[in-house]
Design an enzyme around this catalytic site. Structure first.
Site, PDB file in Angstrom:
ATOM      1  N   CYS A 111      10.283   1.057   2.617  1.00 12.80           N
ATOM      2  CA  CYS A 111      11.202  -0.001   3.070  1.00 12.80           C
ATOM      3  C   CYS A 111      12.641   0.480   3.036  1.00 12.80           C
ATOM      4  O   CYS A 111      13.515  -0.182   3.579  1.00 12.80           O
ATOM      5  CB  CYS A 111      10.990  -1.274   2.266  1.00 12.80           C
ATOM      6  SG  CYS A 111      11.068  -0.979   0.529  1.00 12.80           S
ATOM      7  N   LYS A 114      -2.268  -8.300  -8.148  1.00 16.60           N
ATOM      8  CA  LYS A 114      -3.129  -8.054  -6.982  1.00 16.60           C
ATOM      9  C   LYS A 114      -2.582  -6.871  -6.173  1.00 16.60           C
ATOM     10  O   LYS A 114      -1.524  -6.961  -5.563  1.00 16.60           O
ATOM     11  CB  LYS A 114      -3.199  -9.288  -6.084  1.00 16.60           C
ATOM     12  CG  LYS A 114      -4.166  -9.038  -4.949  1.00 16.60           C
ATOM     13  CD  LYS A 114      -3.869  -9.717  -3.673  1.00 16.60           C
ATOM     14  CE  LYS A 114      -4.608  -9.104  -2.510  1.00 16.60           C
ATOM     15  NZ  LYS A 114      -4.075  -7.821  -2.052  1.00 16.60           N
ATOM     16  N   PRO A 115      -3.330  -5.747  -6.157  1.00 16.53           N
ATOM     17  CA  PRO A 115      -2.878  -4.613  -5.359  1.00 16.53           C
ATOM     18  C   PRO A 115      -3.248  -4.804  -3.885  1.00 16.53           C
ATOM     19  O   PRO A 115      -4.102  -5.630  -3.562  1.00 16.53           O
ATOM     20  CB  PRO A 115      -3.669  -3.436  -5.944  1.00 16.53           C
ATOM     21  CG  PRO A 115      -4.920  -4.050  -6.484  1.00 16.53           C
ATOM     22  CD  PRO A 115      -4.580  -5.471  -6.888  1.00 16.53           C
ATOM     23  N   ALA A 116      -2.625  -4.023  -3.011  1.00 16.23           N
ATOM     24  CA  ALA A 116      -2.950  -4.083  -1.576  1.00 16.23           C
ATOM     25  C   ALA A 116      -4.412  -3.725  -1.362  1.00 16.23           C
ATOM     26  O   ALA A 116      -4.958  -2.860  -2.062  1.00 16.23           O
ATOM     27  CB  ALA A 116      -2.064  -3.114  -0.808  1.00 16.23           C
ATOM     28  N   GLU A 117      -5.035  -4.344  -0.381  1.00 16.28           N
ATOM     29  CA  GLU A 117      -6.465  -4.112  -0.149  1.00 16.28           C
ATOM     30  C   GLU A 117      -6.744  -2.685   0.325  1.00 16.28           C
ATOM     31  O   GLU A 117      -7.812  -2.140   0.093  1.00 16.28           O
ATOM     32  CB  GLU A 117      -7.044  -5.141   0.834  1.00 16.28           C
ATOM     33  CG  GLU A 117      -6.411  -5.206   2.212  1.00 16.28           C
ATOM     34  CD  GLU A 117      -5.164  -6.092   2.263  1.00 16.28           C
ATOM     35  OE1 GLU A 117      -4.596  -6.397   1.193  1.00 16.28           O
ATOM     36  OE2 GLU A 117      -4.760  -6.467   3.381  1.00 16.28           O
ATOM     37  N   GLY A 161       6.833  -6.391  -0.104  1.00 14.34           N
ATOM     38  CA  GLY A 161       6.129  -6.359   1.186  1.00 14.34           C
ATOM     39  C   GLY A 161       7.055  -6.830   2.298  1.00 14.34           C
ATOM     40  O   GLY A 161       8.278  -6.720   2.176  1.00 14.34           O
ATOM     41  N   SER A 162       6.472  -7.394   3.337  1.00 15.80           N
ATOM     42  CA  SER A 162       7.285  -7.739   4.512  1.00 15.80           C
ATOM     43  C   SER A 162       8.118  -9.001   4.261  1.00 15.80           C
ATOM     44  O   SER A 162       7.764  -9.860   3.439  1.00 15.80           O
ATOM     45  CB  SER A 162       6.379  -7.971   5.712  1.00 15.80           C
ATOM     46  OG  SER A 162       5.664  -9.174   5.530  1.00 15.80           O
ATOM     47  N   TRP A 197       0.805  -1.222   0.000  1.00 20.81           N
ATOM     48  CA  TRP A 197       0.000   0.000   0.000  1.00 20.81           C
ATOM     49  C   TRP A 197       0.838   1.271   0.000  1.00 20.81           C
ATOM     50  O   TRP A 197       0.319   2.351  -0.221  1.00 20.81           O
ATOM     51  CB  TRP A 197      -0.942   0.008   1.232  1.00 20.81           C
ATOM     52  CG  TRP A 197      -0.197  -0.326   2.508  1.00 20.81           C
ATOM     53  CD1 TRP A 197      -0.132  -1.548   3.103  1.00 20.81           C
ATOM     54  CD2 TRP A 197       0.586   0.552   3.310  1.00 20.81           C
ATOM     55  NE1 TRP A 197       0.662  -1.489   4.228  1.00 20.81           N
ATOM     56  CE2 TRP A 197       1.108  -0.207   4.373  1.00 20.81           C
ATOM     57  CE3 TRP A 197       0.905   1.919   3.243  1.00 20.81           C
ATOM     58  CZ2 TRP A 197       1.936   0.350   5.363  1.00 20.81           C
ATOM     59  CZ3 TRP A 197       1.730   2.463   4.210  1.00 20.81           C
ATOM     60  CH2 TRP A 197       2.226   1.691   5.257  1.00 20.81           C
ATOM     61  N   ASN A 198       2.144   1.179   0.276  1.00 22.58           N
ATOM     62  CA  ASN A 198       2.892   2.425   0.511  1.00 22.58           C
ATOM     63  C   ASN A 198       3.282   3.173  -0.767  1.00 22.58           C
ATOM     64  O   ASN A 198       3.444   4.395  -0.739  1.00 22.58           O
ATOM     65  CB  ASN A 198       4.114   2.173   1.411  1.00 22.58           C
ATOM     66  CG  ASN A 198       5.084   1.177   0.837  1.00 22.58           C
ATOM     67  OD1 ASN A 198       4.751   0.434  -0.085  1.00 22.58           O
ATOM     68  ND2 ASN A 198       6.287   1.146   1.378  1.00 22.58           N
ATOM     69  N   GLU A 232      11.008  -8.082  -2.906  1.00 19.02           N
ATOM     70  CA  GLU A 232      11.561  -6.820  -2.389  1.00 19.02           C
ATOM     71  C   GLU A 232      10.959  -6.658  -1.002  1.00 19.02           C
ATOM     72  O   GLU A 232       9.774  -6.355  -0.860  1.00 19.02           O
ATOM     73  CB  GLU A 232      11.173  -5.689  -3.356  1.00 19.02           C
ATOM     74  CG  GLU A 232      12.081  -4.506  -3.271  1.00 19.02           C
ATOM     75  CD  GLU A 232      11.421  -3.379  -2.524  1.00 19.02           C
ATOM     76  OE1 GLU A 232      11.646  -3.333  -1.292  1.00 19.02           O
ATOM     77  OE2 GLU A 232      10.685  -2.603  -3.133  1.00 19.02           O
ATOM     78  N   LEU A 233      11.776  -6.914   0.024  1.00 20.25           N
ATOM     79  CA  LEU A 233      11.229  -7.128   1.368  1.00 20.25           C
ATOM     80  C   LEU A 233      11.660  -6.027   2.347  1.00 20.25           C
ATOM     81  O   LEU A 233      12.038  -4.945   1.942  1.00 20.25           O
ATOM     82  CB  LEU A 233      11.652  -8.519   1.851  1.00 20.25           C
ATOM     83  CG  LEU A 233      11.320  -9.660   0.861  1.00 20.25           C
ATOM     84  CD1 LEU A 233      11.852 -10.991   1.351  1.00 20.25           C
ATOM     85  CD2 LEU A 233       9.815  -9.744   0.615  1.00 20.25           C
ATOM     86  N   GLU A 271      12.309  -2.724  12.053  1.00 18.58           N
ATOM     87  CA  GLU A 271      11.814  -1.670  11.174  1.00 18.58           C
ATOM     88  C   GLU A 271      10.573  -1.024  11.808  1.00 18.58           C
ATOM     89  O   GLU A 271       9.607  -1.722  12.119  1.00 18.58           O
ATOM     90  CB  GLU A 271      11.452  -2.337   9.839  1.00 18.58           C
ATOM     91  CG  GLU A 271      11.110  -1.405   8.731  1.00 18.58           C
ATOM     92  CD  GLU A 271      10.844  -2.171   7.420  1.00 18.58           C
ATOM     93  OE1 GLU A 271      10.351  -3.316   7.472  1.00 18.58           O
ATOM     94  OE2 GLU A 271      11.117  -1.602   6.356  1.00 18.58           O
TER      95      GLU A 271
HETATM   96  C1  SIN Z   1      10.871   4.077  -3.370  1.00 22.97           C
HETATM   97  O1  SIN Z   1      11.737   4.655  -2.694  1.00 22.97           O
HETATM   98  O2  SIN Z   1      10.553   4.495  -4.492  1.00 22.97           O
HETATM   99  C2  SIN Z   1      10.191   2.846  -2.912  1.00 22.97           C
HETATM  100  C3  SIN Z   1      10.521   2.519  -1.542  1.00 22.97           C
HETATM  101  C4  SIN Z   1       9.819   1.256  -1.105  1.00 22.97           C
HETATM  102  O3  SIN Z   1       9.752   0.285  -1.884  1.00 22.97           O
HETATM  103  O4  SIN Z   1       9.334   1.209   0.031  1.00 22.97           O
END
Ligand code: SIN
Length: 485
Positions: A291, A181-184, A235-236, A157-158, A257-258, A388
């Site tokens: 992240c 599938k996007p975040a809910e 995600g996580s 979602w971020n 990508e965690l 984190e």
């Molecule tokens: C970003 O910096 O563009 C993405 C960072 C992330 O994946 O949280």
């Protein structure tokens, strides 16, 4: 009502997204604005059956998509890019409404999404193989690159707009087809981008959107369905581990990508004003919900007081509020659990001698706004230095010795991003090479770019997004050997 939104149909009319699979039920779920609590939309809630139908469509469409020329795939990506550029304000408004980030940041994210599409529209034309000098004269040996096939993608979602482009554009350029599938919490901007993709003319079945309020069943289907040849997830680390386990039965390829636990180190030869500005970027962009956020700030003794004073002064000026309000630098957190996590990190730090220099509290009793917070006198064993936080909390750890700080910075299971500020060239190279991270920002607090390989080592992930390396993640290598020549 979503302010600034000119083309409301992009947002409300889910039928406009013709890349949705046929519905198996009438179930729906609601999407809310985290700044106001306002209900934004009610959208189809899909499950295993719809996911399977989407996979089937992607599977049927893939050979034809891969058979197009690179130029034809590139042209379609260019058209999608242009439509996204043309609708920047609409997309940014949807993004701010469903995710909360300041409108200016949302615009910049949409521009970043468009930049990925542009990059991979160009890169689609640059898929090369190789010829190998054969060890005997009667044969020829070469390597060709081919698309992996159907790719299942699951995004957080971020960064709900840039993640769409970051994952889909290299896959499409390579000749893969997609089930997405996007975040809910943030499905709407993805829906709007898919509607634009449809206008761009992608053939039926090439990109398929699955909305779901519960990711588990969809994720399991994507991982276990043999027609899906690769999973790309952001995600996580915890969920990444689970998906990797689920993919292991079929040895399915994964790009992950965690999580991160980024150190941000300020050495005593740093330009302190630049380091303060970099720390604001690296820590408070997206309310610390990235992240690659600076999670632990290490500041050398000789410049500790100067850095803390200047940093605190600037952080106090950051205004928190609804992302549509002018001048707002920090929006809400995504939900109440995020608030509780920050509070528990602060409580643990204070119980262990930490000092709150600014912030430290929720804003208002409703909503999810939190003051940007600085803690000092933090020891390396506190939770805030180990985990984190994913929020606007900057813990500062004082250090004396340059070798020790690199050892402490590396003492984590994560290896996504690290930052440091220094001017001595010998130190710059030594530290850059010693940090065990996939990405290192040297005298900068921001490094994400479509032109660079974004990704981590250790338990922060597998694979890279962006640059020519991001395309390789969606290609298989095939060795051809011709004999009897
Ligand atoms: C970003 O910096 O563009 C993405 C960072 C992330 O994946 O949280």
């Amino acid at each position: 009502m979503i302010r600034h939104l000119k083309s409301a149909h992009l947002f409300v009319d889910v039928d406009n997204v013709s890349d949705l699979p046929t519905r198996a039920s009438d179930r729906t779920f609601e999407v809310f604005n985290p700044s106001t609590g306002e209900l934004l939309a009610e959208i189809p809630d899909m499950g295993v059956e719809e996911t399977r139908a989407a996979i089937d469509k992607a599977y049927i469409a893939q050979p034809e998509w891969a058979a197009l020329t690179a130029r034809e795939r590139s042209d379609m990506l260019w058209r999608w890019h242009q439509l996204i550029v043309d609708h920047t304000d609409d997309l940014a408004a949807i993004l701010t409404a469903e995710m909360g980030k300041p409108f200016a940041e949302a615009r910049s994210e949409v521009a970043h999404a468009a930049a990925y599409l542009q990059w991979y529209a160009e890169e689609a034309n640059r898929i090369y193989g190789e010829t190998i000098s054969a060890p005997s004269t009667d044969r020829r040996m070469l390597v060709i690159k081919q698309p992996i096939g159907v790719v299942g993608t699951i995004t957080p979602w971020n960064f709900p707009a840039s993640m769409v482009a970051r994952k889909i554009s290299p896959a499409l350029a390579a000749g893969c087809t997609i089930v997405f599938k996007p975040a809910e919490q943030t499905p709407l901007v993805a829906g709007a981008m898919f509607a634009l993709a449809h206008q761009a003319g992608f053939p039926n079945g090439v990109i398929n959107l699955v909305y779901a309020s519960e990711g588990d069943a969809v994720g399991r289907e994507l991982c276990s369905n043999p027609k899906v040849r690769k999973i790309s997830f952001t995600g996580s680390t915890e969920v990444g581990r689970l998906l990797m386990r689920q993919c292991s039965d079929q040895i399915k390829k994964v790009s992950l990508e965690l999580g991160g636990n980024a150190p941000f180190i300020v050495f005593d030869d740093a330009d302190i004003d630049a380091a303060v500005d970099g720390a604001i970027q690296a820590k408070f962009r997206n309310a610390g919900q990235t992240c690659v956020s600076a999670n632990r700030l290490y500041v050398q003794s000789g410049v500790h007081e100067e850095f803390v004073d200047k940093f605190t002064k600037k952080v106090r000026q950051l205004s928190v509020g609804d992302g549509f309000d002018p001048g707002v630098a920090i929006g809400p957190l995504i939900d109440k659990r995020a608030l509780a996590k920050i509070e528990s990190h602060i409580a643990d730090a204070v119980a262990n001698g930490g000092v709150v220099r600014c912030g430290g509290n929720r804003i208002g009793s409703e909503g999810t706004f939190f003051q940007p917070t600085i803690l000092t006198e933090i020891s390396r064993d506190t939770t805030v230095a180990q985990e984190e936080t994913f929020g606007p909390l900057a813990p500062i750890i004082r250090f004396e010795d340059a070798d020790h700080v690199v050892r402490d910075a590396n003492d984590t299971i994560y290896g996504l991003a690290a930052y440091f500020y220094a001017s001595n060239l010998k130190r710059v190279w030594r530290v850059a090479e010693a940090l065990e991270y996939g990405m290192v920002g040297i005298n900068t607090g921001r490094m994400s770019s479509e032109a660079a390989p974004f990704g981590g080592i250790k338990q922060s992930g597998i694979g890279r997004e962006g640059s020519r390396h991001g395309l390789e993640d969606y290609l298989e290598m095939k060795y051809l050997c011709m004999g009897g020549i």
